[in-house]
Enzyme design. Structure first.
Site, PDB file in Angstrom:
ATOM      1  N   SER A 299       0.826  -1.211   0.000  1.00  0.00           N
ATOM      2  CA  SER A 299       0.000   0.000   0.000  1.00  0.00           C
ATOM      3  C   SER A 299       0.864   1.265   0.000  1.00  0.00           C
ATOM      4  CB  SER A 299      -0.925   0.027   1.226  1.00  0.00           C
ATOM      5  OG  SER A 299      -1.534  -1.219   1.430  1.00  0.00           O
TER       6      SER A 299
ATOM      7  N   LYS B 222      -5.055  -4.141   0.774  1.00  0.00           N
ATOM      8  CA  LYS B 222      -5.834  -3.797  -0.426  1.00  0.00           C
ATOM      9  C   LYS B 222      -6.927  -2.778  -0.090  1.00  0.00           C
ATOM     10  CE  LYS B 222      -3.642  -6.283  -3.475  1.00  0.00           C
ATOM     11  NZ  LYS B 222      -2.608  -5.588  -4.303  1.00  0.00           N
TER      12      LYS B 222
ATOM     13  N   SER C 187      -0.332 -16.202 -11.211  1.00  0.00           N
ATOM     14  CA  SER C 187       0.987 -15.544 -11.273  1.00  0.00           C
ATOM     15  C   SER C 187       1.898 -16.186 -10.240  1.00  0.00           C
ATOM     16  CB  SER C 187       0.817 -14.067 -10.919  1.00  0.00           C
ATOM     17  OG  SER C 187       0.367 -13.976  -9.576  1.00  0.00           O
TER      18      SER C 187
HETATM   19  P1  NAI Z   1       3.596 -11.086  -9.792  1.00  0.00           P
HETATM   20  O1  NAI Z   1       4.388 -12.049  -8.998  1.00  0.00           O
HETATM   21  O2  NAI Z   1       3.726 -11.114 -11.275  1.00  0.00           O
HETATM   22  O3  NAI Z   1       3.866  -9.583  -9.354  1.00  0.00           O
HETATM   23  C1  NAI Z   1       4.246  -9.170  -8.074  1.00  0.00           C
HETATM   24  C2  NAI Z   1       5.579  -8.468  -8.221  1.00  0.00           C
HETATM   25  O4  NAI Z   1       5.880  -7.727  -7.049  1.00  0.00           O
HETATM   26  C3  NAI Z   1       6.746  -9.429  -8.449  1.00  0.00           C
HETATM   27  O5  NAI Z   1       7.396  -9.094  -9.657  1.00  0.00           O
HETATM   28  C4  NAI Z   1       7.659  -9.148  -7.264  1.00  0.00           C
HETATM   29  O6  NAI Z   1       9.016  -9.272  -7.594  1.00  0.00           O
HETATM   30  C5  NAI Z   1       7.281  -7.708  -6.949  1.00  0.00           C
HETATM   31  N1  NAI Z   1       7.646  -7.232  -5.616  1.00  0.00           N
HETATM   32  C6  NAI Z   1       7.390  -7.801  -4.414  1.00  0.00           C
HETATM   33  N2  NAI Z   1       7.893  -7.038  -3.417  1.00  0.00           N
HETATM   34  C7  NAI Z   1       8.470  -5.948  -4.007  1.00  0.00           C
HETATM   35  C8  NAI Z   1       9.155  -4.803  -3.521  1.00  0.00           C
HETATM   36  N3  NAI Z   1       9.365  -4.614  -2.212  1.00  0.00           N
HETATM   37  N4  NAI Z   1       9.608  -3.892  -4.419  1.00  0.00           N
HETATM   38  C9  NAI Z   1       9.409  -4.067  -5.737  1.00  0.00           C
HETATM   39  N5  NAI Z   1       8.767  -5.133  -6.256  1.00  0.00           N
HETATM   40  C10 NAI Z   1       8.296  -6.063  -5.402  1.00  0.00           C
HETATM   41  O7  NAI Z   1       2.077 -11.330  -9.333  1.00  0.00           O
HETATM   42  P2  NAI Z   1       0.692 -10.639  -9.719  1.00  0.00           P
HETATM   43  O8  NAI Z   1      -0.329 -11.562  -9.123  1.00  0.00           O
HETATM   44  O9  NAI Z   1       0.610 -10.324 -11.146  1.00  0.00           O
HETATM   45  O10 NAI Z   1       0.672  -9.320  -8.852  1.00  0.00           O
HETATM   46  C11 NAI Z   1       0.577  -8.009  -9.381  1.00  0.00           C
HETATM   47  C12 NAI Z   1      -0.503  -7.239  -8.646  1.00  0.00           C
HETATM   48  O11 NAI Z   1      -1.775  -7.818  -8.958  1.00  0.00           O
HETATM   49  C13 NAI Z   1      -0.381  -7.284  -7.121  1.00  0.00           C
HETATM   50  O12 NAI Z   1      -0.726  -6.027  -6.585  1.00  0.00           O
HETATM   51  C14 NAI Z   1      -1.439  -8.308  -6.743  1.00  0.00           C
HETATM   52  O13 NAI Z   1      -1.893  -8.161  -5.421  1.00  0.00           O
HETATM   53  C15 NAI Z   1      -2.504  -7.970  -7.767  1.00  0.00           C
HETATM   54  N6  NAI Z   1      -3.577  -8.962  -7.938  1.00  0.00           N
HETATM   55  C16 NAI Z   1      -3.283 -10.254  -8.291  1.00  0.00           C
HETATM   56  C17 NAI Z   1      -4.296 -11.198  -8.436  1.00  0.00           C
HETATM   57  C18 NAI Z   1      -3.976 -12.605  -8.826  1.00  0.00           C
HETATM   58  O14 NAI Z   1      -4.868 -13.487  -8.734  1.00  0.00           O
HETATM   59  N7  NAI Z   1      -2.782 -12.899  -9.309  1.00  0.00           N
HETATM   60  C19 NAI Z   1      -5.711 -10.833  -8.221  1.00  0.00           C
HETATM   61  C20 NAI Z   1      -5.919  -9.434  -7.907  1.00  0.00           C
HETATM   62  C21 NAI Z   1      -4.877  -8.547  -7.751  1.00  0.00           C
END
Ligand code: NAI
Length: 286
Positions: free
Chosen positions: A147, A190, A222
């Site tokens: 956040s 969130k 993911s």
């Molecule tokens: P993802 O694993 O592709 O993306 C998350 C990214 O955050 C990764 O690349 C990770 O390296 C990065 N990360 C974590 N901590 C970090 C930090 N301190 N500094 C910089 N980068 C950091 O996974 P996804 O699921 O595509 O996530 C992207 C967004 O989508 C997130 O906000 C997630 O909560 C949201 N989301 C995902 C859903 C799902 O079902 N996959 C559903 C709804 C929302």
């Protein structure tokens, strides 16, 4: 001139960040990405070795170009915030200028300005614990990474965002409805992100004419979602219960993000936009 986009939170070709980058590239934007420092080496070498080439293909047959990959860690705002053990950690010591402030200085030096800012990152070290079993540190870490990280990158990028620009983050329905299993304070994180979307829309709109929206996305397999452990169940639940009975593709979220970032959405700000096959509108499972 084409628009320039910075997408924070891309470390492979499976997540929403990658799909958003592709949709923006397909619409003609120049793509810069921010990659979490510990994931940087693998991501860059995979890119170089062509491991993502198939996923780089755009609708016109060309390959998405990522103009530059920046290391970043969104839980640190400036070098003074970085604890000694992180500074000397070998996964971090090989990279530099990855705090939010330094990252934005680098982008400014390299490109001068951006038009589109995407926040596609989250982290909750205790996500698998119920809220009642979440520690104070775990809760605060979820809020910091998921956040405040958005407030911080928006605050630092705003001075170099062109008027008429747009920012987008990704949220999840667990902020407003009970989703058992989405623990560790991630549901709280969130909820904060969505509330901040409204307040930041006002502040960034008045001060910089920049729009702020968030996409409440349905479940996607993911890397981050697989780590939570219940993603297959969520995808099955959505298939069974959502108004649109199809698996959600990352591209559908990417396309919604491209719309929100474009002048087609010039009057949309402060909004939570559901891109979830309509699941949020259901009152009961069927
Ligand atoms: P993802 O694993 O592709 O993306 C998350 C990214 O955050 C990764 O690349 C990770 O390296 C990065 N990360 C974590 N901590 C970090 C930090 N301190 N500094 C910089 N980068 C950091 O996974 P996804 O699921 O595509 O996530 C992207 C967004 O989508 C997130 O906000 C997630 O909560 C949201 N989301 C995902 C859903 C799902 O079902 N996959 C559903 C709804 C929302």
């Amino acid at each position: 001139r084409g628009k320039r986009a910075f997408i924070a939170g891309v470390a492979d070709d499976n997540g929403y960040g990658w799909a958003i980058a592709k949709s923006l590239a397909a619409a003609g934007a120049e793509i810069l990405v921010g990659t979490w420092v510990p994931a940087l080496n693998i991501f860059e070498s995979s890119l170089r070795r062509g491991k993502f080439d198939e996923s780089r293909i755009l609708p016109d047959g060309s390959l998405m170009e990522i103009t530059k990959v920046y290391p970043m860690d969104a839980v640190y705002d400036c070098p003074e915030d970085v604890p000694e053990d992180v500074k000397t950690n070998k996964r971090y010591s090989g990279s530099s200028n990855w705090t939010v402030q330094e990252l934005v200085e680098s982008v400014k030096k390299d490109f001068g300005s951006i038009d589109i800012l995407v926040h596609s990152l989250a982290n909750g070290p205790e996500v698998s614990k119920p809220l009642l079993e979440t520690s104070r540190n775990g809760y605060l870490a979820a809020l910091s990474a998921s956040s405040y990280s958005f407030i911080s990158i928006l605050k630092h990028f705003l001075p170099i965002m062109n008027p008429g620009g747009a920012s987008i983050s990704l949220t999840y329905i667990a902020s407003e409805r009970i989703i058992p299993g989405y623990g560790g304070g991630m549901s709280s994180a969130k909820a904060a992100l969505e509330s901040d979307t409204r307040v930041l829309a006002f502040e960034a709109g008045r001060k910089h004419k920049v729009r702020v929206n968030t996409i409440s996305a349905g479940p996607l397999r993911s890397r981050a979602a697989k780590a939570i452990g219940f993603i297959d169940m969520m995808i099955d639940y959505s298939l069974a219960n959502a108004p649109l009975q199809k698996e959600l593709s990352a591209e559908e979220v990417g396309n919604a993000a491209a719309f929100l970032a474009s002048p087609l959405a010039s009057a949309v700000t402060g909004a939570v936009v559901y891109v979830d096959n309509g699941l949020n509108a259901m009152g009961v499972g069927v």
